[in-house]
Write a protein that holds these residues in place. Structure first.
Motif, short mmCIF file in Angstrom:
data_model
loop_
_atom_site.label_atom_id
_atom_site.label_comp_id
_atom_site.label_asym_id
_atom_site.label_seq_id
_atom_site.Cartn_x
_atom_site.Cartn_y
_atom_site.Cartn_z
N PHE A 1 41.71 26.20 -32.43
CA PHE A 1 42.70 25.57 -32.18
C PHE A 1 43.98 26.16 -32.59
CE2 PHE A 1 41.09 23.08 -35.52
CZ PHE A 1 42.03 23.00 -36.23
N ILE A 2 45.28 25.89 -32.06
CA ILE A 2 46.77 26.35 -32.61
C ILE A 2 46.90 25.40 -33.58
CG2 ILE A 2 49.11 26.46 -32.06
CD1 ILE A 2 48.29 27.34 -29.23
N ASN A 3 47.35 25.96 -34.64
CA ASN A 3 47.72 25.24 -36.06
C ASN A 3 49.43 24.99 -36.06
OD1 ASN A 3 45.28 26.65 -36.72
ND2 ASN A 3 45.53 25.71 -38.85
N THR A 4 50.13 26.30 -35.83
CA THR A 4 51.43 26.24 -35.94
C THR A 4 52.30 26.93 -34.69
OG1 THR A 4 51.79 28.21 -37.31
CG2 THR A 4 51.42 26.12 -38.48
N VAL A 5 53.27 26.11 -34.30
CA VAL A 5 54.11 26.70 -33.24
C VAL A 5 55.71 26.67 -33.75
CG1 VAL A 5 54.99 26.40 -30.97
CG2 VAL A 5 52.60 25.74 -31.45
N ILE A 6 56.25 27.86 -33.50
CA ILE A 6 57.85 27.87 -34.04
C ILE A 6 58.47 28.44 -32.58
CG2 ILE A 6 59.33 29.14 -35.27
CD1 ILE A 6 57.27 28.97 -37.58
N VAL A 7 59.73 27.90 -32.34
CA VAL A 7 60.26 28.63 -31.11
C VAL A 7 61.78 28.87 -31.90
CG1 VAL A 7 61.45 28.09 -28.95
CG2 VAL A 7 59.01 27.05 -29.53
N LYS A 8 62.37 29.93 -31.45
CA LYS A 8 63.66 30.25 -31.95
C LYS A 8 64.34 30.97 -30.80
CE LYS A 8 61.93 32.18 -36.47
NZ LYS A 8 61.81 33.32 -37.17
N ALA A 9 65.55 30.42 -31.02
CA ALA A 9 66.59 30.89 -29.84
C ALA A 9 67.68 31.55 -30.57
CB ALA A 9 67.30 29.63 -29.44
N GLN A 10 67.84 32.60 -30.13
CA GLN A 10 68.98 33.90 -30.71
C GLN A 10 68.46 34.04 -32.29
OE1 GLN A 10 69.98 34.90 -27.68
NE2 GLN A 10 71.99 35.23 -28.68
N GLY A 11 67.27 33.97 -32.72
CA GLY A 11 66.76 34.20 -34.04
C GLY A 11 66.88 32.96 -34.81
N LYS A 12 67.40 31.92 -34.24
CA LYS A 12 67.32 30.70 -35.21
C LYS A 12 66.39 29.44 -34.62
CE LYS A 12 70.63 26.89 -35.78
NZ LYS A 12 71.64 26.16 -35.87
N GLU A 13 65.63 28.95 -35.75
CA GLU A 13 64.70 28.13 -35.19
C GLU A 13 65.10 26.85 -34.68
OE1 GLU A 13 61.42 25.41 -37.77
OE2 GLU A 13 61.50 27.90 -38.15
N VAL A 14 64.53 26.55 -33.56
CA VAL A 14 65.08 25.47 -32.85
C VAL A 14 63.82 24.37 -32.41
CG1 VAL A 14 67.14 26.48 -31.74
CG2 VAL A 14 64.73 26.49 -30.33
N PHE A 15 62.86 24.73 -32.83
CA PHE A 15 61.82 23.99 -32.52
C PHE A 15 60.42 24.41 -33.49
CE2 PHE A 15 57.63 22.44 -30.48
CZ PHE A 15 57.80 21.05 -30.60
N SER A 16 59.61 23.35 -34.06
CA SER A 16 58.34 23.74 -34.86
C SER A 16 57.51 22.62 -34.81
CB SER A 16 58.72 24.32 -36.29
OG SER A 16 59.14 23.13 -36.92
N ALA A 17 56.24 23.06 -34.68
CA ALA A 17 55.18 21.90 -34.68
C ALA A 17 53.80 22.18 -35.60
CB ALA A 17 54.74 21.47 -33.15
N ASN A 18 53.02 21.17 -35.84
CA ASN A 18 51.68 21.56 -36.40
C ASN A 18 50.82 20.74 -35.64
OD1 ASN A 18 52.71 23.00 -38.80
ND2 ASN A 18 53.15 21.04 -39.52
N PHE A 19 49.81 21.57 -35.00
CA PHE A 19 48.98 21.25 -34.03
C PHE A 19 47.67 20.92 -34.79
CE2 PHE A 19 50.50 23.09 -29.95
CZ PHE A 19 51.75 22.28 -29.92
N GLY A 20 46.54 20.13 -34.06
CA GLY A 20 45.33 19.84 -34.64
C GLY A 20 44.19 20.12 -33.60
N ALA A 21 42.99 19.77 -33.83
CA ALA A 21 41.89 19.76 -32.78
C ALA A 21 41.97 19.08 -31.85
CB ALA A 21 40.63 19.60 -33.77
#
Length: 102
Positions: free
Chosen positions: A43-63
């Motif tokens: 499963f996916i552990n971490t997700v990071i979304v950046k806009a113009q190089g700046k982090e705008v969203f992050s999440a930790n997933f689990g099973a």
């Protein structure tokens, strides 16, 4: 590594609405295969979304997150921002998809 993510972006009055569909099988480790043995967790552990190089969203997933996770979030910005979506799973696989300006 999973297939490329799909993204839809819209903007209203400087608020960008981002919808992302990430392709990943997301196994919890509790299902049994045809041989009767548990399918190993994946499963996916971490997700990071950046806009113009700046982090705008992050999440930790689990099973417990279902196959092909879908994210929807908003941030202040422009529809023309270059957006990158990066994720890492529990097996160490990584993927980054970049979405150019619309």
């Amino acid at each position: 590594m999973g297939e490329p993510s799909k993204m839809r972006i819209s903007e209203t009055d400087g608020i960008v609405d981002v919808r992302i569909l990430m392709k990943h099988d997301m196994e919890s480790g509790q299902r049994k295969g045809t041989d009767g043995k548990n399918i190993p967790p994946w499963f996916i552990n971490t997700v990071i979304v950046k806009a113009q190089g700046k982090e705008v969203f992050s999440a930790n997933f689990g099973a417990a997150v279902s196959k092909d996770p879908f994210l929807n979030f908003k941030y202040k910005g422009s529809k023309s921002d270059k957006i990158s979506v990066s994720w890492t799973d529990n097996r160490g696989d990584k993927r980054t998809d970049e979405f150019p300006a619309a």
